[in-house]
Design a protein around this motif. Sequence first.
Motif, PDB file in Angstrom:
ATOM      1  N   ARG A   1       3.420   1.149   3.372  1.00  0.00           N
ATOM      2  CA  ARG A   1       2.156   0.033   4.615  1.00  0.00           C
ATOM      3  C   ARG A   1       1.892  -1.382   3.277  1.00  0.00           C
ATOM      4  N   GLU A   2       3.207  -2.590   4.165  1.00  0.00           N
ATOM      5  CA  GLU A   2       3.049  -4.046   3.900  1.00  0.00           C
ATOM      6  C   GLU A   2       1.916  -4.459   4.544  1.00  0.00           C
ATOM      7  N   PHE A   3       1.136  -5.245   3.940  1.00  0.00           N
ATOM      8  CA  PHE A   3       0.306  -6.044   4.051  1.00  0.00           C
ATOM      9  C   PHE A   3       0.577  -6.929   5.589  1.00  0.00           C
TER      10      PHE A   3
ATOM     11  N   ASP B   1      -8.489  -4.159   5.483  1.00  0.00           N
ATOM     12  CA  ASP B   1      -8.613  -2.396   5.644  1.00  0.00           C
ATOM     13  C   ASP B   1      -9.370  -1.536   4.822  1.00  0.00           C
TER      14      ASP B   1
ATOM     15  N   LEU C   1      -2.163   1.061  -4.353  1.00  0.00           N
ATOM     16  CA  LEU C   1      -1.379  -0.035  -3.832  1.00  0.00           C
ATOM     17  C   LEU C   1      -0.550  -0.775  -5.831  1.00  0.00           C
TER      18      LEU C   1
ATOM     19  N   PRO D   1       0.878 -11.456   3.002  1.00  0.00           N
ATOM     20  CA  PRO D   1       0.292 -10.694   2.004  1.00  0.00           C
ATOM     21  C   PRO D   1      -0.533 -10.978   0.800  1.00  0.00           C
TER      22      PRO D   1
ATOM     23  N   LYS E   1       0.997  -1.469   9.359  1.00  0.00           N
ATOM     24  CA  LYS E   1       0.961  -2.881   8.729  1.00  0.00           C
ATOM     25  C   LYS E   1      -0.919  -2.499   8.425  1.00  0.00           C
ATOM     26  N   ILE E   2      -0.862  -3.120   6.867  1.00  0.00           N
ATOM     27  CA  ILE E   2      -2.880  -2.969   6.872  1.00  0.00           C
ATOM     28  C   ILE E   2      -2.824  -4.272   6.539  1.00  0.00           C
ATOM     29  N   GLU E   3      -4.872  -4.675   6.886  1.00  0.00           N
ATOM     30  CA  GLU E   3      -4.917  -6.213   6.415  1.00  0.00           C
ATOM     31  C   GLU E   3      -6.113  -6.144   4.907  1.00  0.00           C
ATOM     32  N   VAL E   4      -6.521  -6.423   4.150  1.00  0.00           N
ATOM     33  CA  VAL E   4      -7.254  -7.038   3.463  1.00  0.00           C
ATOM     34  C   VAL E   4      -8.097  -5.943   3.715  1.00  0.00           C
TER      35      VAL E   4
ATOM     36  N   GLY F   1       0.567  -1.021   0.197  1.00  0.00           N
ATOM     37  CA  GLY F   1       0.191  -0.278   0.421  1.00  0.00           C
ATOM     38  C   GLY F   1       1.017   1.264   0.059  1.00  0.00           C
TER      39      GLY F   1
END
Length: 313
Positions: free
Chosen positions: A259-261, A185, A241, A265, A180-183, A167
Motif C-alpha cells: 500500500r503506497e502512501f 493511519d 514499512l 509520501p 492508499k494509506i496515510e501517515v 506499507g
Amino acid sequence: MTITQLKYTLAVAEHKNFTVAAEHCFVTQPTLSMQIQKLEEELDAKIFNRSKKPIELTPLGERIVEQAKVIVDESNRIMDIVHQQKGYVGGEFKLGIIPTIMPTLLPMFLKNFTRAYPKVQLIIEELTTEEIIRKLTEGHIDAAIAATPLNNDVIKERVLYYEPFVGLVPQEHPLFKKSKIEVEDLEVEDILLLEDGHCFKDSVVNLCRTNKGENKKHFQLESGSFDTLIKLSKDGLGMTLLPYLNTLDLSEQDKAHLREFVSPPPAREVSLIYHKSQLKMQLIEALKSTIDGVIRGAIAFSDVEIISPLQKA
C-alpha cells in the motif's frame, strides 16, 4: 621518524595488540615492535604502556597518536593530489554502505562501476550510520552511502535519490482494505520494526512521532532484516514499512499486499557522503555518475516528504 613508524603506531593504538596490529599492517610482529621502539627512542618518550592488558596509550602517547593521525592522513593525500590533477580514476577507494541500502543498491551499480573503472580497487564495508560517521571522521573510509540529512559539519552530502516508504499490510489488517494509506493511519506499536541500530527504524519511529505526537516505547517485535519482516507480516503478525527498492523483487502475490502512501509520501533521502577535506573527488564523481545512471530507471520520485533518521521528537 618515518611515516611507516607512525602507521604502525596508529595500528597498535587502534587494535591495542602488537600481534593484531602487525597482521593488519602485513608485517611480522617483531618488525612492527622494533619500528615502534625506534620511534620511542628517537622521541625519548613512551607511547604505550605495555604492562596493561590490553595495551594502553600513555598520556603523552595519546597526544602523539592524535598528531600522527594528522601526519599520516596528510601524507596519504599527496598521491590523491597527483591523481586529482591528472584526472586519474584509479587506486584504492573505501566505501561504507548502511545495511538497509546495501542489498538493493549495490547490485544495481557495482558491475557497471567496475567495468567502467577497472583501475579502481573498490573496498566495500557494510556499516551502521554511527560507524560511518566515525570512520569518515577518522579517515578509515573515503565515502559512504547513507540516509541523510545527518547535520554533521565535517561531512558533505550529495543526494542520490529519494526513496518512499511503502506499507506491507496483511489481509487481516484494517488498512488492507484501503487503496492508499496515510501517515495518520500508522500506530507505531502495530508496526514490525528493524532492530535498534538501523536508521530506517529510527525514521519510521520519527514518522509516527512527528505526525501523531506520541513517543511510545513498546514494540511488539523487532527483526534484523527486511526479509524477516516481510515473512512475519505475511504470517499476519502485523504490518511493516519497506523502502521502495525493497518492494521491486517481491512476488506478484506479495505485491498485492503493498500500500503506497497518499501524496506526498514519506521518504528517506539517500546520499553519497564524504569528509569535507576529501581529495578523491574524481572517484566520488565517477561513483555518483554511475549510480545516477542506474537509479533513474528504477526510482523517479521527487514529490516526497523527507523523514530524517536523526530527527528528534
